[in-house]
Design a protein around this motif. Structure first.
Motif, short mmCIF file in Angstrom:
data_model
loop_
_atom_site.label_atom_id
_atom_site.label_comp_id
_atom_site.label_asym_id
_atom_site.label_seq_id
_atom_site.Cartn_x
_atom_site.Cartn_y
_atom_site.Cartn_z
N LEU A 187 0.81 -1.22 0.00
CA LEU A 187 0.00 0.00 0.00
C LEU A 187 0.84 1.26 0.00
N TYR A 188 1.89 1.23 0.78
CA TYR A 188 2.71 2.43 0.96
C TYR A 188 4.15 2.11 0.62
N ARG A 189 4.61 2.65 -0.51
CA ARG A 189 5.99 2.35 -0.90
C ARG A 189 7.01 3.06 -0.01
N ASP A 190 6.53 3.85 0.93
CA ASP A 190 7.44 4.49 1.88
C ASP A 190 8.25 3.44 2.62
N TYR B 23 -0.72 3.77 -6.21
CA TYR B 23 -0.04 3.71 -4.93
C TYR B 23 -0.48 4.88 -4.08
N GLN B 24 -0.36 4.71 -2.81
CA GLN B 24 -0.48 5.88 -1.98
C GLN B 24 0.64 5.85 -0.97
N THR B 25 1.12 6.98 -0.60
CA THR B 25 2.14 7.05 0.41
C THR B 25 1.46 7.49 1.70
N ILE B 26 2.15 7.28 2.78
CA ILE B 26 1.56 7.62 4.08
C ILE B 26 1.22 9.10 4.11
#
Lengths: 279, 270
Positions: A187-190, B23-26
């Protein structure tokens, strides 16, 4: 095929809502794929490298040399009755397993997006296989550790009987963290960018370069909130037989892993349904 | 009549489209959380693209109210234009993605070939990839071992079987990938049109294998733009248009209705 064979079951596909169970029976049905993915991860690991599996030893070994020089030598950190190099290496072996397993497993789903989008199987297999594949490196480094103990003349006590327990503890810790990170990574590529930093910070808050006895009495249980504290101290004690980890600290670490693992399984299963659409 | 192998009841799937689809980032989550908080206070809110944000304009229905029953041994062809929902239907039936409406019941082992060579690893040898790919497609270890020689012979890569597949030519790679897929023997075979790649000879091999599967009593779901193949291989066909089932019946009837519609659409454009 007979009617009772598991593959002949009627399956219903529909939108699942909320929390879903882990379905151990289905995981069992896919045990062969699990075996193959683990085997692939091991096989592919050091392809086209000059040093090959030597990397499994080099990383913890060189870190041990640096730690011995600066922390054991210059900073004068006490490692009790055990020579500092053995002390550090006994911490680095489980630590390196954890760090590499988490780094590989956390990216495992994202790296295999093509498979996720084209074939169905329980997705839990992917990060679990990546974690277990790390055990090969662990085994190689472990043999070197035994060699070092031999050189320094350290004979394990009866505590060594608990060693398999702490190895399992290390695997479960890596798995628990990996389930969270691999699912979050979809979900989050971070997550991908956060992992190297997270692992680095985690090393400093784990008793690898220093003993957990540096943490004063009432706080050692709090220190156990980091499950790698229990893993490393337990592993070191089981092998080297000195400085038994405190009961409350171990209990807190074990409880933490249990919470992380159950939570990770539930979270993973909840997110799993959207992996193919989102990845 | 034989038992039902696949029963789809009012299957539907909606996807979210727009800037946050992939996609989503935080940071996005936090920003959007804050934004929706603000939205309640002061409307309207402008999106980054400049349009007015709304809660429900970003949903697209790719599959809508599709129902059918497939009996054991039937071969169903699925036709329709690009984006009609054919692949989504196959993905739902092979459990890769979940429907958002309706449900489907599937009895028997499903083998889905939405792509050939899924999971091939370039660093592994042909031999190793056969084992791995077979397992990914759902074959048992014993089954892979039993069919191994046949797969290698079918692909014609005997000499290179212990060479990493990254050294294979594109054609060799495709042949090996297809050979593994062709030896999959599930109760229900789900095949997407992506199989129809490669040269004429390769395509013919592919169609022959499909024909074998369809005539050997296996249940087959087959998506293709090749209407002739649908008519010759399938005992039944459905036509999907914008996620809806437009026709269900004898392949020749369904394909002719589909063609008639395509021609009239073409006529409108001229």
């Amino acid at each position: 095929m007979d009617q009772t064979s598991p593959a002949r079951r009627a399956i219903t596909v529909q939108q699942s809502t909320g929390w879903v169970s882990v379905q151990p029976r289905e995981l069992w049905d896919y045990r062969e794929l699990f075996f193959f993915l683990t085997w692939r991860d091991i096989k592919v690991r050091y392809k086209q490298t000059a040093l090959g599996a030597a990397w499994a030893v080099l990383q913890p070994f060189l870190t041990m040399v640096v730690f011995s020089l600066f922390f054991g030598g210059l900073a004068g950190i006490s490692s009790g009755s055990v020579p500092y190099p053995v002390f550090a290496f006994a911490g680095l072996v489980p630590w390196t397993f954890f760090a590499t397993a988490v780094a590989l497993a956390a990216n495992s789903l994202v790296e295999q997006e093509r498979i996720l989008a084209k074939v169905y199987f329980p997705r839990l297999i992917v990060p679990t296989a990546a974690v277990l594949a790390g055990l090969v490196d662990f085994a190689i480094a472990f043999v070197v550790l035994l060699g070092m103990m031999l050189v320094y003349g350290i004979v394990p006590s009866a505590a060594i009987l608990t060693l398999p327990l702490f190895v399992a503890f290390a695997v479960l810790t890596a798995l628990a963290v990996s389930l969270w990170l691999s699912a979050l990574n979809v979900l989050y590529r971070d997550v991908r960018y956060a992992i190297p930093f997270m692992v680095q910070m985690w090393l400093f808050v784990s008793p690898v370069a220093y003993p957990s006895s540096l943490v004063p009495e009432p706080w050692d249980a709090v220190y156990g909130i980091n499950p790698m504290v229990g893993v490393i101290e337990g592993f070191r004690w089981a092998l080297l037989g000195q400085s038994e980890p405190s009961g409350p600290m171990l209990a807190v670490s074990a409880l933490m892993v249990a919470v992380l693992l159950v939570g990770g399984l539930l979270y993973f299963r909840r997110m799993e349904r959207s992996f193919a659409d989102v990845v | 009549m034989s038992d039902v192998a696949v029963r789809a009841v009012k299957l539907g799937k909606i996807y979210r489209i727009g800037e946050r689809q992939a996609y989503q980032t935080i940071r996005d989550v936090i920003a959007n959380g804050a934004r929706s908080g603000l939205r309640r206070a002061s409307q309207p809110v402008r999106t980054r693209a400049g349009g007015v944000a709304s809660r429900d304009d970003q949903w697209v229905s790719v599959l809508d109210d599709v129902s059918f029953e497939l009996h054991e041994g039937e071969a169903l062809g699925v036709i329709g234009r690009n984006g009609a929902g054919k692949s989504t239907l196959l993905k739902i039936l092979s459990r890769i993605t979940e429907p958002t409406k309706g449900h489907a019941t599937i009895v028997g082992r499903v083998g889905a070939l939405l792509e050939v060579g899924t999971g091939f690893h370039p660093e592994l040898t042909g031999r190793e990839n056969i084992a791995l790919n077979g397992a990914i497609l759902g074959m048992r270890r014993a089954e892979i071992a039993r069919k191994f020689d046949e797969i290698v012979a079918f692909a014609g890569v005997e000499r290179f079987i212990d060479t990493p597949v990254k050294r294979y030519s594109t054609g060799m790679h495709a042949r090996l990938a297809f050979a593994v897929a062709a030896h999959l023997e599930p109760d229900i075979l789900i095949v997407d049109e992506v199989l129809a790649v490669g040269d004429a000879e390769f395509q013919k091999k592919c169609m022959n294998k499909m024909g074998d599967a369809a005539t050997s009593g296996r249940t087959v779901l087959f998506v293709s733009h090749n209407l002739a193949a649908i008519e010759s291989l399938c005992s039944r066909a459905i036509w999907l248009e914008r996620g809806r089932c437009m026709a269900d019946g004898v392949p020749a009837d369904v394909t002719s209705r589909y063609l008639a519609m395509s021609l009239s659409v073409l006529g409108d454009h001229l």
